[in-house]
Design a protein around this motif. Structure first.
Motif: not given
Length: 98
Positions: A62-66, A87-89
């Protein structure tokens, strides 16, 4: 998790590739369902803040973290980008539990 390492306009040496793979394996502990990750390494023209750029894209359901970081060495750039991804995770996991 499938990790692809891409170096733009240069060939990454074995030591650097091993370093990145080791760091990405540790990152897997933070998320159970990561689908894939892509690490893009490139040399930038801006020498003031460092010209080694590491961009990490991680696909989770459901998401793309960059995360993209630049510094004087690729190892430092990768370390900083992985810290940003952690941190994003954490935010991603909080969103899932709500």
């Amino acid at each position: 998790m499938d990790v692809k390492i891409q170096s733009v306009k240069f060939d990454a040496d074995k030591k650097l590739v091993d370093f990145i793979e080791k760091k990405m394996t540790k990152l897997e502990r933070f998320v159970e369902r990561a689908v894939a990750a892509e690490v893009i390494l490139k040399v930038d023209k801006n020498h003031d803040e460092g010209n080694k750029v590491a961009t990490i894209r991680m696909l989770v359901p459901g998401e793309e973290l960059v995360a993209e970081r630049r510094s004087k060495t690729f190892e430092e750039s990768v370390d900083e980008a992985i810290d940003a991804l952690k941190k994003q995770l954490e935010k991603y996991k909080e969103k899932l539990t709500k």
